[in-house]
Scaffold this active site. Structure first.
Site, mmCIF file in Angstrom:
data_model
loop_
_atom_site.group_PDB
_atom_site.id
_atom_site.type_symbol
_atom_site.label_atom_id
_atom_site.label_comp_id
_atom_site.label_asym_id
_atom_site.label_seq_id
_atom_site.Cartn_x
_atom_site.Cartn_y
_atom_site.Cartn_z
ATOM 1 N N ASP A 165 0.885 -1.326 0.190
ATOM 2 C CA ASP A 165 0.160 -0.250 -0.078
ATOM 3 C C ASP A 165 1.015 1.339 0.003
ATOM 4 O O ASP A 165 1.572 1.629 1.036
ATOM 5 C CB ASP A 165 -0.880 -0.249 1.171
ATOM 6 C CG ASP A 165 -1.652 1.051 1.548
ATOM 7 O OD1 ASP A 165 -1.908 1.978 0.360
ATOM 8 O OD2 ASP A 165 -2.013 1.624 2.560
ATOM 9 N N HIS A 214 -4.284 -16.981 -5.311
ATOM 10 C CA HIS A 214 -4.926 -16.230 -4.618
ATOM 11 C C HIS A 214 -6.369 -16.958 -4.139
ATOM 12 O O HIS A 214 -7.316 -16.494 -3.331
ATOM 13 C CB HIS A 214 -5.496 -14.821 -5.283
ATOM 14 C CG HIS A 214 -6.165 -15.214 -6.701
ATOM 15 N ND1 HIS A 214 -5.642 -15.944 -7.734
ATOM 16 C CD2 HIS A 214 -7.560 -15.003 -6.886
ATOM 17 C CE1 HIS A 214 -6.745 -16.095 -8.535
ATOM 18 N NE2 HIS A 214 -7.777 -15.389 -8.125
ATOM 19 N N ASP A 215 -6.778 -17.964 -4.658
ATOM 20 C CA ASP A 215 -7.824 -18.890 -4.416
ATOM 21 C C ASP A 215 -7.689 -20.009 -3.320
ATOM 22 O O ASP A 215 -8.729 -20.665 -3.119
ATOM 23 C CB ASP A 215 -8.631 -19.341 -5.683
ATOM 24 C CG ASP A 215 -9.013 -18.258 -6.478
ATOM 25 O OD1 ASP A 215 -9.576 -17.163 -6.230
ATOM 26 O OD2 ASP A 215 -9.012 -18.626 -7.763
ATOM 27 N N GLU A 272 -7.077 -20.941 -16.996
ATOM 28 C CA GLU A 272 -7.561 -21.303 -16.068
ATOM 29 C C GLU A 272 -8.706 -22.198 -16.055
ATOM 30 O O GLU A 272 -9.801 -21.402 -16.697
ATOM 31 C CB GLU A 272 -7.822 -20.239 -14.913
ATOM 32 C CG GLU A 272 -8.270 -20.928 -13.623
ATOM 33 C CD GLU A 272 -9.324 -20.205 -12.451
ATOM 34 O OE1 GLU A 272 -9.240 -20.391 -11.426
ATOM 35 O OE2 GLU A 272 -10.286 -19.215 -13.351
ATOM 36 N N ASP A 279 -1.838 -0.925 -3.825
ATOM 37 C CA ASP A 279 -2.004 -0.310 -5.251
ATOM 38 C C ASP A 279 -1.088 -0.447 -6.117
ATOM 39 O O ASP A 279 0.151 -1.107 -5.682
ATOM 40 C CB ASP A 279 -2.285 1.023 -4.802
ATOM 41 C CG ASP A 279 -1.147 1.392 -3.928
ATOM 42 O OD1 ASP A 279 -0.307 1.344 -3.964
ATOM 43 O OD2 ASP A 279 -1.707 2.392 -2.678
ATOM 44 N N ASP A 319 -4.967 -10.117 -16.303
ATOM 45 C CA ASP A 319 -6.218 -11.269 -15.960
ATOM 46 C C ASP A 319 -7.277 -10.817 -16.920
ATOM 47 O O ASP A 319 -7.637 -9.498 -16.910
ATOM 48 C CB ASP A 319 -6.538 -11.058 -14.632
ATOM 49 C CG ASP A 319 -6.784 -12.369 -13.837
ATOM 50 O OD1 ASP A 319 -7.677 -13.242 -14.665
ATOM 51 O OD2 ASP A 319 -6.384 -12.849 -12.934
ATOM 52 N N ASP A 370 -9.248 -15.990 -17.010
ATOM 53 C CA ASP A 370 -10.080 -16.621 -15.752
ATOM 54 C C ASP A 370 -11.232 -17.578 -16.443
ATOM 55 O O ASP A 370 -11.956 -17.238 -17.266
ATOM 56 C CB ASP A 370 -10.974 -15.411 -15.158
ATOM 57 C CG ASP A 370 -11.425 -15.600 -13.938
ATOM 58 O OD1 ASP A 370 -10.763 -16.043 -12.960
ATOM 59 O OD2 ASP A 370 -12.509 -15.356 -13.776
HETATM 60 C C1 GLC Z 1 -11.560 -17.647 -10.779
HETATM 61 C C2 GLC Z 1 -10.854 -16.550 -10.036
HETATM 62 C C3 GLC Z 1 -11.639 -16.432 -9.008
HETATM 63 C C4 GLC Z 1 -13.062 -15.855 -8.951
HETATM 64 C C5 GLC Z 1 -13.608 -16.763 -10.113
HETATM 65 C C6 GLC Z 1 -14.707 -15.917 -10.670
HETATM 66 O O1 GLC Z 1 -11.572 -18.759 -10.242
HETATM 67 O O2 GLC Z 1 -9.473 -17.154 -9.886
HETATM 68 O O3 GLC Z 1 -10.836 -15.702 -7.715
HETATM 69 O O4 GLC Z 1 -13.637 -15.771 -7.787
HETATM 70 O O5 GLC Z 1 -12.837 -17.046 -11.255
HETATM 71 O O6 GLC Z 1 -14.258 -14.878 -11.672
#
Ligand code: GLC
Length: 566
Positions: free
Chosen positions: A19, A325-326, A258, A27, A96, A204
């Site tokens: 930050d 992050h998931d 992904e 940020d 992304d 994504d």
């Molecule tokens: C992917 C992302 C996740 C998000 C989901 C919906 O799995 O990594 O963080 O909540 O898609 O966009």
């Protein structure tokens, strides 16, 4: 041979990285301040989670403008500065691409909801039945599909008098990919960013784009009801192939896809469509249990080895990862907090020595762990709150204390606590109260402390990055699993023939051995290895060169070694 196969990626979750302006939220200028740190890791590319304008219901995965920067994160000028700072250091930037859905605050959705002629088919709208319920008219959804976050995947909109589909949060309506205008819009957005100098995209949930027109019910027993219809749906390869041809190929951009529930067979098909790197989920889902007991901590290593081996042999290129992050922090999940350093190094050794591209998630390189959440008030992830709420209602339980262990095991917030830079109050992340709580271990676990310690996880990551860059065998070599039934150790060989198939071709070989648990397992290698183990290339316990090692081994808790084989 391609740059992205030889590269190491570093993933940045901007909200929690650094930050710079003291509002408790990470940020873009915060990232700019840390570009030398990233460069110092030796990585070749950054994958940046979404920084687009967004109401932040799903922290950026709900985009309301694809061509603007979210104001908490900064401005387009800040973003351009970041791109230049990375490029100046030969680090590529991958953004992304959230193309399965937008935010319900995106103008496309607002117009679609108003039945504006141009936009009315931008989303998936259907009429549902109406029934007379206790509280008046009830709107029955068009089918039984579920949202990934729990509950129906449909939301009734009184204005339009129809339901819209949302495979995630109700504020993330799914785009209608069968509408060519939608596909044109996405191509335009991608092209716009690539023109600005972006090097590629992480796409994504890209295998969810295509839904069958008749939207049939899914099997109620499925973990994600409806998924057999919308995972790898009827026109998915057409859409992914079209995106590749029209948007990515002209710029020679890298794509990282992904894809939930991906199988190696499907991965090969996506590779044929032009996808470069696939993100498999199988190794992350072995510990998934039933609804009450969502996960258990014991990983069956024999099964895990089978999963990795299947992917190693598939005709595709995979992202090698234990965290993002998931997912909960890898040390807490696959490793052991009591052996934090050792298990973090062991997991990293696997990621860096398999075939594929290693992805390091921020904080992994210092061995960050799950923080331990004490109440729902500390949870920030809407996905966790929704899933927990739905499951608790189904089972008929109440109170955080009754789900504490489960929620702490899997909540995505585990990965989203602030990056720990030093031992100052706020861990050097922010001078203000951070948007999500800090892990209380930051006084010991932080970048500054790790830099001063040769035995730190951070120092070991540096060694692995170098080993990867210096040894093409770790990138391109064939993979062979040894000791497949051993329940505690994962041992494999990588080998690369140089100079073609001729008999005198030199072959470069490496043997990787890791102890996946806290025991001290013994094992012996096949006789053919007798006297062949040369130098130690990397070793998590710092073993001396054991050129004459026999074929008998005993490893210490979570120990990892990589040998060159003669
Ligand atoms: C992917 C992302 C996740 C998000 C989901 C919906 O799995 O990594 O963080 O909540 O898609 O966009």
């Amino acid at each position: 041979m391609t740059w992205w196969k030889e590269a190491v990626f570093y993933q940045i979750y901007p909200r929690s990285f650094n930050d710079s302006d003291g509002d408790g939220v990470g940020d873009i200028q915060g990232i700019v301040e840390k570009v030398d740190y990233i460069d110092g890791l030796g990585v070749d590319a950054v994958w940046l989670n979404p920084v687009y304008e967004s109401p932040q219901v799903d922290y950026g995965y709900d985009v309301s403008d694809y061509q603007a920067i979210h104001d908490e994160y900064g401005t387009m000028e800040d973003w351009e500065e970041l791109l230049d700072a990375l490029h100046d250091r030969d680090i590529r930037l991958v953004m992304d691409l959230v193309a399965n859905h937008t935010s319900d605050e995106h103008t496309w959705f607002l117009r679609s909801r108003d039945s504006d002629e141009e936009y009315e088919d931008y989303y998936i709208w259907r009429e549902g039945e109406e029934t007379e319920g206790e509280e008046g008219v009830e709107h029955v959804p068009p089918n039984n599909w579920e949202s990934a976050f729990g509950g129906s995947a449909w939301k009734y909109d009184a204005g339009r008098g129809e339901h819209y589909l949302h495979l995630f949060h109700e504020k993330q309506p799914d785009l209608n990919w069968s509408n060519p205008d939608v596909r044109d819009e996405v191509v335009e957005v991608v092209d716009w960013w690539l023109e600005k100098g972006v090097d590629g995209f992480r796409m994504d949930v890209i295998n969810l784009l295509s839904k069958p027109d008749d939207l049939p019910d899914g099997s109620p027993e499925s973990d994600w009801v409806g998924s057999e219809h919308f995972v790898d749906g009827p026109k998915i390869h057409e859409y992914v192939g079209e995106l590749h041809e029209r948007a990515f190929e002209p710029h020679d951009a890298v794509t990282v896809a992904e894809m939930p529930d991906l199988t190696p067979d499907e991965a090969e098909r996506y590779t044929d469509d032009g996808v470069d790197i696939v993100i498999p989920f199988e190794h992350m889902e072995l510990d998934r249990g039933d609804a009450v007991d969502w996960y258990t901590t014991d990983v069956d290593l024999v099964e895990l080895k089978q999963v990795f081996s299947r992917w190693q042999e598939a005709d595709c290129w995979t992202c090698l990862y234990w965290s993002n992050h998931d997912q909960p922090r890898a040390v807490s999940r696959f490793g052991d907090e009591e052996y934090r350093v050792e298990s973090a190094k062991m997991l990293a050794t696997v990621s860096f020595t398999l075939r594929g591209t290693p992805f390091v998630y921020q904080g992994e390189e210092i061995g960050m762990t799950n923080p331990g959440f004490e109440s729902f008030d500390e949870i920030r992830d809407t996905g966790t709150l929704e899933r927990a709420k739905t499951a608790m209602a189904d089972i008929g339980i109440k109170g955080f204390e009754n789900v504490r262990d489960i929620v702490n095991y899997w909540t995505r917030d585990n990965a989203r606590t602030p990056m720990q830079w030093n031992s100052d109050e706020g861990a050097g992340f922010s001078e203000e109260e951070p948007w999500i709580k800090l892990n209380s271990d930051y006084e010991n676990v932080n970048v500054e402390a790790a830099r001063e310690d040769d035995g730190s996880v951070l120092s070991y990551y540096r060694e692995l990055v170098d080993a990867r860059h210096e040894n093409p065998v770790l990138v391109y070599g064939d993979y062979e699993l040894l000791l497949e039934d051993h329940p505690e150790v994962y041992v494999y060989e990588r080998s690369l023939s140089e100079g073609g198939d001729e008999e005198d071709a030199e072959s470069d070989r490496m043997l990787v051995m890791v102890n996946f648990f806290d025991g001290e397992p013994r094992f012996s290698l096949p006789d053919s290895y007798d006297g062949t183990l040369d130098e130690v290339v990397v070793s998590s316990y710092g073993v001396a060169d054991e050129a004459d090692a026999s074929t008998e081994f005993e490893l210490r808790p979570y120990e990892a070694r990589v040998y060159r084989v003669r």
